[in-house]
Design a protein around this motif. Structure first.
Motif, PDB file in Angstrom:
ATOM      1  N   HIS A  55       0.845  -1.191   0.000  1.00 44.77           N
ATOM      2  CA  HIS A  55       0.000   0.000   0.000  1.00 44.77           C
ATOM      3  C   HIS A  55       0.885   1.247   0.000  1.00 44.77           C
ATOM      4  O   HIS A  55       2.004   1.247   0.532  1.00 44.77           O
ATOM      5  CB  HIS A  55      -0.916   0.012   1.236  1.00 44.77           C
ATOM      6  N   ASP A  56       0.332   2.302  -0.611  1.00 41.07           N
ATOM      7  CA  ASP A  56       1.064   3.567  -0.614  1.00 41.07           C
ATOM      8  C   ASP A  56       1.148   4.120   0.801  1.00 41.07           C
ATOM      9  O   ASP A  56       0.211   3.993   1.602  1.00 41.07           O
ATOM     10  CB  ASP A  56       0.372   4.593  -1.518  1.00 41.07           C
ATOM     11  N   GLY A  57       2.285   4.757   1.071  1.00 31.91           N
ATOM     12  CA  GLY A  57       2.463   5.381   2.362  1.00 31.91           C
ATOM     13  C   GLY A  57       1.658   6.665   2.471  1.00 31.91           C
ATOM     14  O   GLY A  57       0.934   7.053   1.546  1.00 31.91           O
ATOM     15  N   PRO A  58       1.751   7.352   3.595  1.00 29.87           N
ATOM     16  CA  PRO A  58       1.013   8.613   3.763  1.00 29.87           C
ATOM     17  C   PRO A  58       1.510   9.668   2.780  1.00 29.87           C
ATOM     18  O   PRO A  58       2.685   9.714   2.419  1.00 29.87           O
ATOM     19  CB  PRO A  58       1.312   9.000   5.213  1.00 29.87           C
ATOM     20  N   LEU A  59       0.591  10.511   2.338  1.00 32.63           N
ATOM     21  CA  LEU A  59       0.928  11.559   1.382  1.00 32.63           C
ATOM     22  C   LEU A  59       1.813  12.613   2.046  1.00 32.63           C
ATOM     23  O   LEU A  59       1.482  13.100   3.127  1.00 32.63           O
ATOM     24  CB  LEU A  59      -0.351  12.216   0.861  1.00 32.63           C
ATOM     25  N   PRO A  60       2.958  12.967   1.437  1.00 32.83           N
ATOM     26  CA  PRO A  60       3.821  13.996   2.046  1.00 32.83           C
ATOM     27  C   PRO A  60       3.097  15.328   2.153  1.00 32.83           C
ATOM     28  O   PRO A  60       2.271  15.694   1.301  1.00 32.83           O
ATOM     29  CB  PRO A  60       5.012  14.067   1.076  1.00 32.83           C
ATOM     30  N   ARG A  61       3.381  16.047   3.190  1.00 31.43           N
ATOM     31  CA  ARG A  61       2.781  17.355   3.431  1.00 31.43           C
ATOM     32  C   ARG A  61       3.877  18.361   3.731  1.00 31.43           C
ATOM     33  O   ARG A  61       5.019  18.009   4.027  1.00 31.43           O
ATOM     34  CB  ARG A  61       1.814  17.288   4.627  1.00 31.43           C
ATOM     35  N   GLN A  62       3.516  19.652   3.678  1.00 29.46           N
ATOM     36  CA  GLN A  62       4.461  20.698   4.084  1.00 29.46           C
ATOM     37  C   GLN A  62       4.826  20.513   5.549  1.00 29.46           C
ATOM     38  O   GLN A  62       3.964  20.213   6.384  1.00 29.46           O
ATOM     39  CB  GLN A  62       3.854  22.088   3.871  1.00 29.46           C
ATOM     40  N   HIS A  63       6.106  20.703   5.837  1.00 30.27           N
ATOM     41  CA  HIS A  63       6.671  20.545   7.179  1.00 30.27           C
ATOM     42  C   HIS A  63       6.594  19.092   7.654  1.00 30.27           C
ATOM     43  O   HIS A  63       6.861  18.811   8.822  1.00 30.27           O
ATOM     44  CB  HIS A  63       5.971  21.455   8.204  1.00 30.27           C
ATOM     45  N   ALA A  64       6.195  18.194   6.775  1.00 29.97           N
ATOM     46  CA  ALA A  64       6.166  16.771   7.124  1.00 29.97           C
ATOM     47  C   ALA A  64       6.622  15.974   5.905  1.00 29.97           C
ATOM     48  O   ALA A  64       5.906  15.123   5.392  1.00 29.97           O
ATOM     49  CB  ALA A  64       4.774  16.348   7.567  1.00 29.97           C
ATOM     50  N   GLY A  65       7.826  16.296   5.458  1.00 25.88           N
ATOM     51  CA  GLY A  65       8.371  15.637   4.278  1.00 25.88           C
ATOM     52  C   GLY A  65       8.537  16.551   3.097  1.00 25.88           C
ATOM     53  O   GLY A  65       9.294  16.233   2.168  1.00 25.88           O
ATOM     54  N   LEU A  66       7.842  17.686   3.070  1.00 23.92           N
ATOM     55  CA  LEU A  66       7.951  18.658   1.982  1.00 23.92           C
ATOM     56  C   LEU A  66       8.477  19.988   2.521  1.00 23.92           C
ATOM     57  O   LEU A  66       8.315  20.308   3.699  1.00 23.92           O
ATOM     58  CB  LEU A  66       6.593  18.874   1.311  1.00 23.92           C
ATOM     59  N   LEU A  67       9.075  20.745   1.622  1.00 34.13           N
ATOM     60  CA  LEU A  67       9.617  22.048   2.006  1.00 34.13           C
ATOM     61  C   LEU A  67       8.497  23.063   2.148  1.00 34.13           C
ATOM     62  O   LEU A  67       7.486  22.991   1.435  1.00 34.13           O
ATOM     63  CB  LEU A  67      10.624  22.538   0.957  1.00 34.13           C
ATOM     64  N   PRO A  68       8.639  24.045   3.038  1.00 35.35           N
ATOM     65  CA  PRO A  68       7.625  25.112   3.129  1.00 35.35           C
ATOM     66  C   PRO A  68       7.604  25.942   1.853  1.00 35.35           C
ATOM     67  O   PRO A  68       8.632  26.169   1.221  1.00 35.35           O
ATOM     68  CB  PRO A  68       8.084  25.926   4.344  1.00 35.35           C
TER      69      PRO A  68
END
Length: 650
Positions: A363-376
């Motif tokens: 299964h796909d992992g959690p979708l990256p979000r800002q400040h949680a895997g993505l740059l601001p």
């Protein structure tokens, strides 16, 4: 008379024309005297101007400050410390409140020439706030009414230095009453617009921020780094006019076959010092390259003219055989502590997990979000503003970047970007067919720059280089749509989509919009914070010079064959003052360490305030009550005695 003065010549005296010309005739004819006539004697008086920019020199007394001109020679001590305050042989009768560590005033200038006469000093000085409000006794109005100019607020003034009378226009505003300025050096509080930027500290700091200090120390460490030649014999000791080479990245093995993915050649990078100007530079070496066509140097000359805050400037290109094989070397400005965008943002192996194909049943992992895997997003826009600014300057000059790649973008500090390795492709890929017009293909290369910029922005938005691969573009754009604004999405689509017309980097300005002002505001706030830290170091440098003087006096073993010199006379007072500064103890006998006490006492000594202090001998049998002005007089007299001995005058 103004036209003539007596010049002593041994035992006789002869009449000599005043070098400043017939000033009386000029005054009568109404010709403005703006000191331009000093150029007539400049070639005969090429004396080094005496640096006189003091932090604060209060004016005191009603007598002229030029009544007694000291003709002492420059001391050897000033050559050691290389600061005007350390070599200003002031007389013992210093004006009250005059700084010991500031630059020498005209009263104590060793040699005064037209280059160092009053008017140019006033023009070259850093503005002194007190001088705009406090009347100065340095100059007196000319009694001849003919020489007065009719303009309001301007009076022709005169000063006599060494028998020569200088005339100048005094543009100082009229003194205002009711204005009081401190007569000693102080640490002002932090400016309010800076104090509210940062969290409140527990106590006021006399030094720069720890983060900034550590960053500067790291830069100095890298700049001064050297190698052990015995451990790295492959690195030559000298390449052309550069020496002290230091590898900035791991050296490729001698039998390496794999070439650079960017340039198609094996490359290496060194820090080196140019023997012509003793400045550090970054040398990018292209291994095994033979330059067969020098027509490409036309493009190199164009690159050398580009100066931009987001571009690493190219200084020169040369060939060499110092590496035991033909090599082409590009010399750039060296920015210590810089790291590539690749190492800063794309070195996490787990960042590509979102774009990795899943096996059956996974299964796909959690979708990256800002400040949680993505740059601001604010950081991405800061990068966009800087990269687009660099591209705009390059394209305006008729050139193309061609190195818009995360491995060739340097990051210094937190968000400062610089495009590196510019001009390398223009030399490596220069075609003989371009001899007639080296800029023929620049329009195509500029369009490719915009596509490369779009890929860099998309990679930053996905925080992964896998997002710019063709099979992952749709998934990457979905990630951008979910996490970022429509402006960022539209900018990426515009840069990556082929257009039916020639595009320009200026086209993305409406998409940046008001975010440009956000970056400008952040840069100016950063400048305010750094200026506040610099203001602290100005005062610290002054106090260091004061302590350096004090250290040359205290505990001197012998002077003029007198072993008790440091324990007698004025020196004994200074010794007790040193104990008063640093050797205080509590009632229980424990050391009392208070930086505020040390700084306060040094500032009062520097100004010579009339405040009294009690100095107690170490055996506690003697108590001397003196003022700081007395200590300043003892301090200055003793220091001048040392200077005289060092210069051979004793």
């Amino acid at each position: 008379m103004l036209e003539e003065r007596l010049v002593p010549m041994g035992s006789k005296a002869r009449k000599a024309k005043n070098p400043i010309g017939c000033l009386a005739d000029r005054c009568k004819s109404g010709v403005p005297i703006n000191m331009v006539w000093w150029n007539r004697v400049a070639e005969n008086n090429l004396q080094t101007p005496n640096p006189t920019a003091s932090e604060f020199i209060p004016k005191g007394g009603s007598t002229s400050r030029l009544s007694n001109v000291s003709q002492s020679n420059m001391s050897a001590f000033s050559q050691v410390f290389s600061h005007p305050s350390m070599g200003s042989p002031a007389t013992a009768g210093l004006a009250p409140g005059m700084s010991l560590s500031a630059g020498s005033s005209p009263l104590h200038s060793p040699k005064i020439t037209p280059h160092t006469s009053p008017a140019p000093r006033r023009r070259s000085h850093t503005p002194n706030p007190a001088s705009y409000m406090v009347p100065s006794s340095a100059s007196t109005p000319v009694s001849n009414p003919v020489s007065q100019t009719p303009s309001s607020g301007q009076v022709i003034q005169k000063e006599t230095v060494g028998g020569t009378t200088y005339f100048y226009t005094d543009t100082t505003p009229a003194p205002l009453t009711g204005m009081v300025f401190p007569n000693y050096h102080i640490y002002p509080p932090t400016a309010p617009h800076v104090a509210y930027m940062q969290p409140k500290a527990n106590a006021p700091s006399f030094f720069m921020a720890d983060e900034l200090r550590q960053e500067l120390i790291n830069r100095h460490l890298i700049t001064m780094a050297q190698i052990d030649q015995a451990d790295m014999p492959a690195v030559p000791t000298e390449v052309d006019s550069y020496h002290s080479l230091f590898p900035l990245e791991p050296l490729p093995p001698p039998n390496r076959i794999q070439k650079s993915s960017n340039f198609g050649y094996i490359t290496s990078c060194y820090k080196a010092v140019n023997s012509k100007d003793d400045l550090p530079y970054c040398l990018r070496r292209i291994h095994g390259f033979r330059l067969v066509n020098t027509k490409c140097m036309v493009l190199v000359d164009m690159w050398k003219k580009i100066q931009h805050s987001n571009i690493v400037t190219l200084r020169e290109v040369f060939t060499t055989k110092a590496f035991a094989e033909p090599s082409l070397v590009f010399a750039y400005d060296f920015h210590a502590g810089g790291e590539t965008m690749m190492s800063r943002h794309f070195n996490d192996p787990n960042a590509d997990a979102y774009f990795t194909k899943r096996k059956w049943g996974q299964h796909d992992g959690p979708l990256p979000r800002q400040h949680a895997g993505l740059l601001p997003e604010s950081l991405i826009w800061a990068y966009i503003v800087q990269l687009s600014s660099a591209l705009r300057t390059i394209h305006t000059a008729g050139l193309a970047c061609r190195v818009m790649d995360p491995t060739k973008i340097l990051i210094t500090g937190k968000t400062r970007l610089r495009v590196n390795c510019v001009g390398v492709f223009d030399v490596l890929t220069f075609d003989n067919s371009q001899n007639n017009n080296p800029l023929a293909l620049m329009a195509q290369y500029q369009q490719a720059d915009l596509i490369s910029l779009g890929k860099v922005v998309l990679a930053l938005a996905c925080n992964s280089l896998a997002g710019i691969q063709r099979e992952n573009l749709q998934k990457a754009m979905e990630l951008v749509t979910i996490n970022y604004s429509s402006d960022l999405k539209n900018l990426i689509l515009y840069l990556l989509t082929d257009q039916n017309r020639m595009r320009s980097v200026n086209d993305i300005m409406p998409m940046i919009g008001a975010r440009f002002y956000t970056q400008l505001d952040a840069a100016q706030m950063r400048n305010d914070a750094i200026e506040e830290d610099l203001a602290k170091e100005v005062q610290n440098g002054r106090l260091f010079r004061l302590l350096a003087k004090l250290g040359t006096i205290n505990e001197r073993p012998e002077f003029q064959k007198d072993p008790t010199w440091a324990e007698t006379g004025d020196r004994y007072l200074l010794k007790l003052f040193r104990d008063h500064l640093f050797h205080q103890v509590t009632e229980a006998g424990a050391p009392w360490i208070d930086l505020s006490h040390i700084i306060s006492c040094l500032n009062k000594l520097d100004a010579g305030v009339p405040e009294k202090i009690s100095l107690i001998s170490r055996d506690e049998k003697s108590v001397l009550v003196v003022t700081y002005s007395d200590l300043k007089r003892c301090f200055e007299n003793t220091f001048q005695e040392l200077i005289a001995a060092a210069s051979g005058q004793l």
